[in-house]
Design an enzyme around this catalytic site. Structure first.
Site, PDB file in Angstrom:
ATOM      1  N   ASN A  51       0.825  -1.214   0.000  1.00 15.15           N
ATOM      2  CA  ASN A  51       0.000   0.000   0.000  1.00 15.15           C
ATOM      3  C   ASN A  51       0.865   1.273   0.000  1.00 15.15           C
ATOM      4  OD1 ASN A  51      -1.735   2.115   0.745  1.00 15.15           O
ATOM      5  ND2 ASN A  51      -3.040   0.756   1.964  1.00 15.15           N
ATOM      6  N   GLU A  62       0.027 -12.741   5.637  1.00 16.82           N
ATOM      7  CA  GLU A  62      -0.764 -12.305   6.807  1.00 16.82           C
ATOM      8  C   GLU A  62      -1.399 -13.513   7.453  1.00 16.82           C
ATOM      9  OE1 GLU A  62      -3.374  -9.000   7.185  1.00 16.82           O
ATOM     10  OE2 GLU A  62      -2.124  -7.740   5.927  1.00 16.82           O
ATOM     11  N   ASP A 121       0.520  -2.772  10.485  1.00 16.37           N
ATOM     12  CA  ASP A 121      -0.786  -3.420  10.373  1.00 16.37           C
ATOM     13  C   ASP A 121      -1.802  -2.544  11.083  1.00 16.37           C
ATOM     14  OD1 ASP A 121      -1.760  -5.902   9.114  1.00 16.37           O
ATOM     15  OD2 ASP A 121      -2.767  -6.120  11.035  1.00 16.37           O
ATOM     16  N   GLY A 181      -8.649   4.499   1.480  1.00 20.33           N
ATOM     17  CA  GLY A 181      -9.079   3.571   2.535  1.00 20.33           C
ATOM     18  C   GLY A 181     -10.290   4.097   3.299  1.00 20.33           C
ATOM     19  N   TYR A 182     -10.212   3.990   4.629  1.00 18.92           N
ATOM     20  CA  TYR A 182     -11.326   4.398   5.486  1.00 18.92           C
ATOM     21  C   TYR A 182     -11.316   5.904   5.793  1.00 18.92           C
ATOM     22  CZ  TYR A 182     -12.039  -0.617   6.375  1.00 18.92           C
ATOM     23  OH  TYR A 182     -12.293  -1.966   6.240  1.00 18.92           O
ATOM     24  N   ASP A 183     -10.391   6.652   5.233  1.00 14.33           N
ATOM     25  CA  ASP A 183     -10.291   8.089   5.547  1.00 14.33           C
ATOM     26  C   ASP A 183     -11.607   8.867   5.367  1.00 14.33           C
ATOM     27  OD1 ASP A 183      -7.734   8.005   6.441  1.00 14.33           O
ATOM     28  OD2 ASP A 183      -6.826   9.075   4.756  1.00 14.33           O
TER      29      ASP A 183
HETATM   30  P1  ITT Z   1      -0.126  -4.058   3.615  1.00 18.09           P
HETATM   31  O1  ITT Z   1      -0.672  -5.121   4.549  1.00 18.09           O
HETATM   32  O2  ITT Z   1       0.397  -4.620   2.322  1.00 18.09           O
HETATM   33  O3  ITT Z   1       0.850  -3.145   4.277  1.00 18.09           O
HETATM   34  P2  ITT Z   1      -2.930  -3.096   3.591  1.00 18.09           P
HETATM   35  O4  ITT Z   1      -3.587  -1.979   2.819  1.00 18.09           O
HETATM   36  O5  ITT Z   1      -3.527  -4.476   3.463  1.00 18.09           O
HETATM   37  O6  ITT Z   1      -1.373  -3.095   3.190  1.00 18.09           O
HETATM   38  P3  ITT Z   1      -3.498  -3.022   6.474  1.00 18.09           P
HETATM   39  O7  ITT Z   1      -3.885  -4.458   6.521  1.00 18.09           O
HETATM   40  O8  ITT Z   1      -2.581  -2.528   7.512  1.00 18.09           O
HETATM   41  O9  ITT Z   1      -2.834  -2.629   5.085  1.00 18.09           O
HETATM   42  O10 ITT Z   1      -4.760  -2.061   6.504  1.00 18.09           O
HETATM   43  C1  ITT Z   1      -6.046  -2.453   6.858  1.00 18.09           C
HETATM   44  C2  ITT Z   1      -7.038  -1.616   6.083  1.00 18.09           C
HETATM   45  O11 ITT Z   1      -7.105  -0.337   6.701  1.00 18.09           O
HETATM   46  C3  ITT Z   1      -6.711  -1.405   4.609  1.00 18.09           C
HETATM   47  O12 ITT Z   1      -7.898  -1.498   3.867  1.00 18.09           O
HETATM   48  C4  ITT Z   1      -6.156   0.018   4.568  1.00 18.09           C
HETATM   49  O13 ITT Z   1      -6.462   0.665   3.334  1.00 18.09           O
HETATM   50  C5  ITT Z   1      -6.915   0.677   5.713  1.00 18.09           C
HETATM   51  N1  ITT Z   1      -6.134   1.749   6.342  1.00 18.09           N
HETATM   52  C6  ITT Z   1      -4.979   1.620   7.042  1.00 18.09           C
HETATM   53  N2  ITT Z   1      -4.539   2.810   7.473  1.00 18.09           N
HETATM   54  C7  ITT Z   1      -5.435   3.726   7.025  1.00 18.09           C
HETATM   55  C8  ITT Z   1      -5.526   5.127   7.108  1.00 18.09           C
HETATM   56  O14 ITT Z   1      -4.605   5.879   7.721  1.00 18.09           O
HETATM   57  N3  ITT Z   1      -6.575   5.706   6.525  1.00 18.09           N
HETATM   58  C9  ITT Z   1      -7.513   5.005   5.889  1.00 18.09           C
HETATM   59  N4  ITT Z   1      -7.509   3.682   5.740  1.00 18.09           N
HETATM   60  C10 ITT Z   1      -6.464   3.045   6.309  1.00 18.09           C
END
Ligand code: ITT
Length: 188
Positions: free
Chosen positions: A13, A40, A69, A143-145
């Site tokens: 990401n 994971e 994570d 993402g969830y922003d």
């Molecule tokens: P990696 O595991 O490859 O690092 P990922 O996107 O799968 O990438 P996570 O499992 O850590 O990362 O993230 C869980 C979800 O939360 C994922 O859908 C992210 O897009 C979202 N997320 C994480 N941090 C965020 C943020 O600061 N703002 C918005 N969404 C976020």
């Protein structure tokens, strides 16, 4: 690893990396990007998932590395999606989350940073920000922003200009940076 970096951030990401890089720059740490899909494990503990993820990252890039994570924990859903946040975002997305919540909107976002190198199998740093789910998606963030409003604010992460100074990611990375700075001075 290129010499210009102090360590790498392994992730699929780029958004997470961009924010982590900006945050660690303020602590004088230069972060490189190691783009990859990480293993994971299935667990209800973000820390266990993160620990395994950083060991997997180190086995791939063979240099000092952090992974992150994250989990969005919604009170009314007993902490769901939590460790399943990535899968839930890919399947039902923000629209699906908004359909699941109604009156009690309280939630929190947690970031776990895990560091691995040849000396540390994994070292964990945690940051959490309390907040609530927005009534509707607002702003163009990733993402969830668009649906997360941090406590004390009226705007979503996607609408805020200062997300990187108050986020869950800033809190976990600040703890990491303080620890990492001491390791570097011990090694010198
Ligand atoms: P990696 O595991 O490859 O690092 P990922 O996107 O799968 O990438 P996570 O499992 O850590 O990362 O993230 C869980 C979800 O939360 C994922 O859908 C992210 O897009 C979202 N997320 C994480 N941090 C965020 C943020 O600061 N703002 C918005 N969404 C976020």
């Amino acid at each position: 690893m290129r010499q210009s970096y102090d360590l790498m951030f392994a992730s699929s990401n780029k958004n997470k990396y961009n924010e982590a890089k900006e945050i660690l720059t303020t602590f004088n740490i230069a972060l490189g990007f190691y783009k990859c899909e990480l293993e994971e494990i299935q667990s209800d503990s973000l820390k266990k998932i993160a620990s395994h993820k950083s060991q997997n990252a180190f086995s791939k890039c063979k240099c000092p590395v952090i992974i992150e994570d994250d989990g969005l924990f919604i009170d009314a859903l007993n902490g769901f999606p939590g460790p399943y946040s990535s899968y839930v975002f890919k399947t039902i997305g923000n629209k699906g989350i908004l359909r699941l919540v109604s009156s009690d909107l309280r939630a929190k976002f947690t970031s776990i940073i895990s560091f691995s190198d040849e000396k540390n199998s994994s070292k964990i740093f945690e940051g959490t920000i309390l907040g609530k789910i927005s009534q509707k998606a607002l702003g163009n963030g990733w993402g969830y922003d668009p649906i997360f409003i941090p406590e004390g604010e009226t705007k979503t992460f996607a609408q805020l200009e200062n997300k990187n100074v108050l986020s869950h990611r800033h809190k976990s990375l600040e703890k990491f940076a303080k620890w990492f700075g001491k390791q570097v001075s011990i090694d010198r």
